[in-house]
Design a protein around this motif. Structure first.
Motif, short mmCIF file in Angstrom:
data_model
loop_
_atom_site.label_atom_id
_atom_site.label_comp_id
_atom_site.label_asym_id
_atom_site.label_seq_id
_atom_site.Cartn_x
_atom_site.Cartn_y
_atom_site.Cartn_z
N MET A 137 1.02 -1.19 0.08
CA MET A 137 -0.05 -0.01 0.04
C MET A 137 0.83 1.24 0.00
O MET A 137 2.03 1.04 0.43
CB MET A 137 -0.94 -0.11 1.27
CG MET A 137 -0.01 0.21 2.63
SD MET A 137 -1.30 -0.24 3.88
CE MET A 137 -0.78 -2.09 4.00
N THR A 138 0.34 2.40 -0.38
CA THR A 138 1.07 3.61 -0.36
C THR A 138 1.30 4.02 1.32
O THR A 138 0.83 3.43 2.25
CB THR A 138 0.31 4.78 -0.79
OG1 THR A 138 -1.01 5.10 -0.01
CG2 THR A 138 -0.18 4.39 -2.29
N THR A 139 2.50 4.92 1.46
CA THR A 139 2.79 5.24 2.92
C THR A 139 1.47 6.14 3.23
O THR A 139 1.20 5.85 4.69
CB THR A 139 3.86 6.10 2.82
OG1 THR A 139 3.75 7.36 1.85
CG2 THR A 139 5.15 5.25 2.49
N GLU A 140 0.72 6.89 2.63
CA GLU A 140 -0.51 7.56 3.12
C GLU A 140 -1.34 6.70 3.69
O GLU A 140 -2.13 6.69 4.85
CB GLU A 140 -0.93 8.58 2.05
CG GLU A 140 -0.08 9.86 1.85
CD GLU A 140 0.97 9.50 1.03
OE1 GLU A 140 1.30 8.17 0.28
OE2 GLU A 140 1.74 10.52 0.48
N VAL A 217 10.55 1.23 0.45
CA VAL A 217 9.55 2.14 0.18
C VAL A 217 10.22 2.62 -1.43
O VAL A 217 11.48 3.09 -1.73
CB VAL A 217 9.35 3.30 1.09
CG1 VAL A 217 8.54 4.29 0.33
CG2 VAL A 217 8.99 2.91 2.28
N LYS A 218 9.13 2.30 -2.47
CA LYS A 218 9.61 2.77 -3.61
C LYS A 218 8.60 3.65 -4.39
O LYS A 218 7.47 4.15 -4.00
CB LYS A 218 9.04 1.44 -4.58
CG LYS A 218 9.70 1.60 -6.16
CD LYS A 218 9.08 0.34 -6.85
CE LYS A 218 9.36 0.32 -8.24
NZ LYS A 218 9.19 -0.87 -9.06
N TYR A 219 9.63 4.79 -5.00
CA TYR A 219 8.86 5.76 -5.70
C TYR A 219 8.12 5.33 -6.93
O TYR A 219 8.70 4.82 -7.87
CB TYR A 219 9.74 6.94 -5.74
CG TYR A 219 9.47 8.27 -6.68
CD1 TYR A 219 8.53 9.07 -6.06
CD2 TYR A 219 9.41 8.50 -8.01
CE1 TYR A 219 8.27 10.54 -6.59
CE2 TYR A 219 8.93 9.27 -8.92
CZ TYR A 219 8.42 10.41 -7.95
OH TYR A 219 7.83 11.48 -8.52
N GLU A 220 6.84 5.72 -7.05
CA GLU A 220 6.15 5.42 -8.26
C GLU A 220 5.22 6.52 -8.56
O GLU A 220 4.94 7.64 -7.76
CB GLU A 220 5.17 4.12 -7.96
CG GLU A 220 5.94 2.99 -7.85
CD GLU A 220 5.15 1.76 -7.70
OE1 GLU A 220 4.02 1.76 -7.90
OE2 GLU A 220 5.73 0.62 -7.47
N VAL A 221 4.71 6.47 -9.82
CA VAL A 221 3.79 7.49 -10.23
C VAL A 221 2.44 7.08 -10.84
O VAL A 221 2.55 5.92 -11.70
CB VAL A 221 4.32 8.49 -11.49
CG1 VAL A 221 3.49 9.44 -12.12
CG2 VAL A 221 5.65 9.30 -10.94
N GLY A 222 1.45 7.46 -10.31
CA GLY A 222 0.10 6.86 -10.64
C GLY A 222 -0.31 7.14 -11.87
O GLY A 222 -0.04 7.88 -12.65
N LYS A 231 4.69 0.67 -0.20
CA LYS A 231 5.41 -0.13 0.77
C LYS A 231 5.51 -1.24 0.40
O LYS A 231 4.49 -2.33 0.02
CB LYS A 231 4.82 -0.04 2.11
CG LYS A 231 4.93 1.37 2.86
CD LYS A 231 3.80 1.54 3.98
CE LYS A 231 4.45 0.43 5.17
NZ LYS A 231 5.71 0.84 5.68
N GLU A 232 6.93 -1.95 0.11
CA GLU A 232 7.22 -3.20 -0.53
C GLU A 232 7.31 -4.19 0.78
O GLU A 232 7.83 -3.70 1.69
CB GLU A 232 8.27 -3.28 -1.29
CG GLU A 232 7.98 -2.44 -2.56
CD GLU A 232 9.08 -2.66 -3.66
OE1 GLU A 232 10.10 -2.80 -3.29
OE2 GLU A 232 8.71 -2.26 -5.01
N PRO A 233 7.16 -5.60 0.44
CA PRO A 233 7.38 -6.52 1.59
C PRO A 233 8.91 -6.89 1.47
O PRO A 233 9.11 -8.01 1.55
CB PRO A 233 6.65 -7.65 0.99
CG PRO A 233 6.44 -7.55 -0.38
CD PRO A 233 6.64 -6.00 -0.63
N LYS A 234 9.74 -5.90 1.60
CA LYS A 234 11.35 -6.22 2.02
C LYS A 234 11.68 -5.41 3.32
O LYS A 234 11.09 -4.06 3.46
CB LYS A 234 11.86 -5.85 0.89
CG LYS A 234 11.39 -6.58 -0.51
CD LYS A 234 12.02 -5.98 -1.91
CE LYS A 234 11.74 -6.64 -2.97
NZ LYS A 234 12.43 -6.04 -4.22
#
Length: 334
Positions: A137-140, A217-222, A231-234
């Motif tokens: 999920m997103t950090t927010e 945590v990975k930066y992405e653009v929707g 948030k990744e499971p790592k």
């Protein structure tokens, strides 16, 4: 005026003066929930020495760094750290979306309220529970989930909001240090994004002064063109044991002059702090009050403190007895 009336007026005046004096004295004591013990005196004497202009032990405001563990140091941690209670509650909330959890461990045990079953799943099972409730999920979105839970959840045994299970003496210590120019940081093995949701509200510690364990945590653009953090499971960083001094160096960049902890997971943080040049203060909280909180010591499965307790005694760290040094444990309770 009759003599009896004069005496009544005098008695009333004396009572008012005494009451005002007692009230003023209480207000002048920044650590009023601490008993007047040698440990309280050692803490206040240290702060006075390092903040007094002209003192040989004066520490410049920029270097006044105090670090605190969270679980078991600022709030309770029994029978398990509160972040795990959040994760277990999240499994129950999310269960309708995952019918396979009804027959799959460790989720099956969580949903059945089988604590022994959850424990039997070991660290692998706990890791799966944390991944299912803290990632993907997103950090927010995660922060919103934690905020919703924190606003309504109650400790399953004490039946009180988690915000009421903070330690009143520690709230006073945090405020006392900040009033004397210290910056107060949380340095905890708990999840950094979990703690940042409530740390400012209950401790007065802003998010940027919270250090904890973190996942990738990975930066992405929707698709709407808006960027977000996912948030990744790592696992990225474990802020426990030897990881605490590493985290302090990475995120603060100054060696603390005060460190407060309660278990072996805090031992290296206290060692690192105490080993610095100049005056240093290491404080070790000992949970020895079974009546008002919990009593646990050597051999505890979830909060090992064998080495830290020995080192606190051997090196002269301040060993705070919750039973003897604290007038009250939780806000509003004796």
């Amino acid at each position: 005026m009759r003599l009896a009336a004069i005496l009544r007026h005098c008695t009333l005046a004396i009572s008012i003066v005494l009451a005002a004096s007692v009230s003023a004295l209480a207000q002048s004591d920044p650590l009023s929930s601490w008993n007047d013990s040698a440990n309280k005196t050692a803490i206040t004497d240290f702060v006075k020495r390092v903040t007094a202009d002209g003192s040989a032990d004066f520490i410049a405001p920029a270097d006044r760094i105090a670090v605190f563990d969270n679980d078991g140091t600022l709030w309770a941690e029994k029978p398990v750290p509160f972040q795990l209670f959040f994760a277990l509650d999240e499994i129950k909330r999310l269960a309708p979306q995952y019918p396979e959890w009804q027959t799959t461990e460790p989720y099956k045990s969580v949903l059945a309220g089988d604590q022994k079953g959850v424990e039997a799943s070991g660290m692998k099972g706990i890791g799966e529970i944390m991944a299912a409730t803290h990632t993907g999920m997103t950090t927010e979105a995660f922060s919103a989930r934690v905020a919703d839970w924190f606003a309504t959840a109650k400790h399953p045994i004490r039946q009180k909001p988690y915000s009421e299970l903070v330690y009143q003496p520690q709230l006073e210590l945090l405020s006392y240090l900040r009033a004397n120019g210290f910056r107060t940081f949380i340095v905890s093995g708990g999840g950094v994004e979990f703690m940042r949701v409530f740390a400012e509200k209950i401790y007065g510690i802003p998010p940027e002064q919270v250090i904890g364990s973190s996942g990738v945590v990975k930066y992405e653009v929707g698709s709407d063109g808006k960027p977000f953090l996912f948030k990744e499971p790592k696992v990225e960083f474990i802020d426990d044991g030897a990881g605490k001094p590493v985290g302090i160096n990475r995120f603060i960049g100054r060696r603390p002059v005060i460190a407060v902890g309660n278990s072996d997971g805090d031992r290296q943080m206290l060692e690192y702090t105490a080993a610095g040049d100049g005056p240093r203060l290491a404080v070790y909280i000992h949970h020895d009050d079974a009546e008002r909180e919990y009593a646990y010591d050597r051999g505890d499965k979830l909060a090992a403190l064998d080495k830290g307790l020995d080192e606190a005694v051997a090196k002269g760290w301040i060993l705070v007895s919750m039973k003897d040094d604290w007038k009250q444990i939780f806000p509003g309770a004796n």
